[in-house]
Design a protein around this motif. Structure first.
Motif, short mmCIF file in Angstrom:
data_model
loop_
_atom_site.label_atom_id
_atom_site.label_comp_id
_atom_site.label_asym_id
_atom_site.label_seq_id
_atom_site.Cartn_x
_atom_site.Cartn_y
_atom_site.Cartn_z
N PHE A 1 37.72 41.35 48.80
CA PHE A 1 37.60 41.87 50.19
C PHE A 1 38.70 40.84 50.82
O PHE A 1 39.18 39.97 50.36
N THR A 2 39.07 41.63 51.96
CA THR A 2 40.06 40.95 52.82
C THR A 2 39.45 40.83 54.06
O THR A 2 39.23 42.02 54.57
N CYS A 3 39.44 39.64 54.86
CA CYS A 3 39.29 39.61 56.27
C CYS A 3 40.06 39.87 57.26
O CYS A 3 41.42 39.95 56.77
N PRO A 4 39.62 39.97 58.51
CA PRO A 4 40.63 40.24 59.46
C PRO A 4 41.77 39.10 59.67
O PRO A 4 42.79 39.45 60.12
N SER A 5 41.62 37.88 59.36
CA SER A 5 42.32 36.79 59.29
C SER A 5 43.37 36.58 57.93
O SER A 5 44.19 36.02 57.93
N GLY A 6 43.20 37.79 57.18
CA GLY A 6 44.09 37.83 56.13
C GLY A 6 43.64 37.20 54.85
O GLY A 6 44.29 37.22 53.77
N HIS A 7 42.30 36.36 55.00
CA HIS A 7 41.99 35.85 53.59
C HIS A 7 41.42 36.86 52.52
O HIS A 7 40.68 38.00 52.94
N THR A 8 41.80 36.70 51.51
CA THR A 8 41.24 37.49 50.44
C THR A 8 40.42 36.89 49.40
O THR A 8 40.90 35.78 49.19
N PHE A 9 39.17 37.27 49.30
CA PHE A 9 38.32 36.89 48.29
C PHE A 9 37.67 37.69 47.20
O PHE A 9 37.98 38.87 47.46
N GLU A 10 37.13 37.19 46.07
CA GLU A 10 36.93 37.82 45.20
C GLU A 10 35.05 37.82 44.90
O GLU A 10 34.68 36.52 44.88
N ILE A 11 34.43 38.84 45.01
CA ILE A 11 32.87 38.56 44.80
C ILE A 11 32.71 39.38 43.38
O ILE A 11 33.09 40.43 43.27
N THR A 12 32.00 38.94 42.85
CA THR A 12 31.31 39.23 41.30
C THR A 12 29.88 40.06 41.44
O THR A 12 28.96 39.53 42.02
N PHE A 13 30.10 41.28 41.12
CA PHE A 13 28.95 42.21 41.17
C PHE A 13 28.36 42.55 39.64
O PHE A 13 29.42 42.64 38.86
N ALA A 14 27.03 43.11 39.58
CA ALA A 14 26.82 43.43 38.28
C ALA A 14 27.55 45.03 38.39
O ALA A 14 27.69 45.66 39.23
#
Ligand code: ZN
Length: 117
Positions: free
Chosen positions: A32-45
C-alpha cells in the motif's frame, strides 16, 4: 453440546490443541502507498478479500493498494451503479420488450430447451 463432544476423549493423554496436522493458510503480501509516500506491506491470507485501502501505520492517512492508482478518481466520478442502469446501457426499452416477448413466447409454448436457461 460441549459436554457431549468431550465425553469419551482422554484428556491429558492427547492435547486437542496440538498443532500437528494444522495446515497454515497460504499468505500474500500486499503493498500500500499513502498520500505522504509511505509504502508498507500488509499480509493477508491468500483467499482473503484484499481491500483497496488501508490506514497508513505511519501517518494514519488512507493508503491505496498498489496497482489501483485510479481508485480515488474512479470512486468520485462514478457513483455506484445499479444492475438496472448497467442493463439500460446495453439495451433500449424496445429491445428489452422484444426480448421479454420472445422469452414469454418460449415459456408459454413450452418450447424450453432442456438444460437451457
Ligand atoms: Zn503515511
Amino acid at each position: 453440546m460441549a459436554d457431549r463432544a468431550l465425553r469419551g476423549t482422554h484428556m491429558g493423554s492427547t492435547s486437542l490443541e496440538s498443532e500437528e496436522g494444522v495446515v497454515f493458510v497460504e499468505r500474500q503480501n500486499v503493498d500500500f502507498t499513502c498520500p505522504s509516500g509511505h509504502t508498507f506491506e500488509i499480509t493477508f491470507a491468500i483467499d482473503a478479500e484484499v481491500p483497496d485501502t488501508w490506514e497508513c501505520p505511519l501517518c494514519s492517512k488512507v493508503a491505496i493498494r498498489n496497482g489501483v492508482e485510479d481508485f480515488q478518481e474512479e470512486k468520485s466520478t462514478k457513483p455506484q451503479r445499479t444492475h438496472w442502469e448497467q442493463l439500460m446501457d446495453r439495451r433500449t426499452m424496445e429491445q428489452l420488450q422484444i426480448l421479454l416477448d420472445e422469452r414469454l413466447e418460449v415459456y408459454r409454448s413450452g418450447r424450453r430447451r432442456p438444460g437451457g436457461y
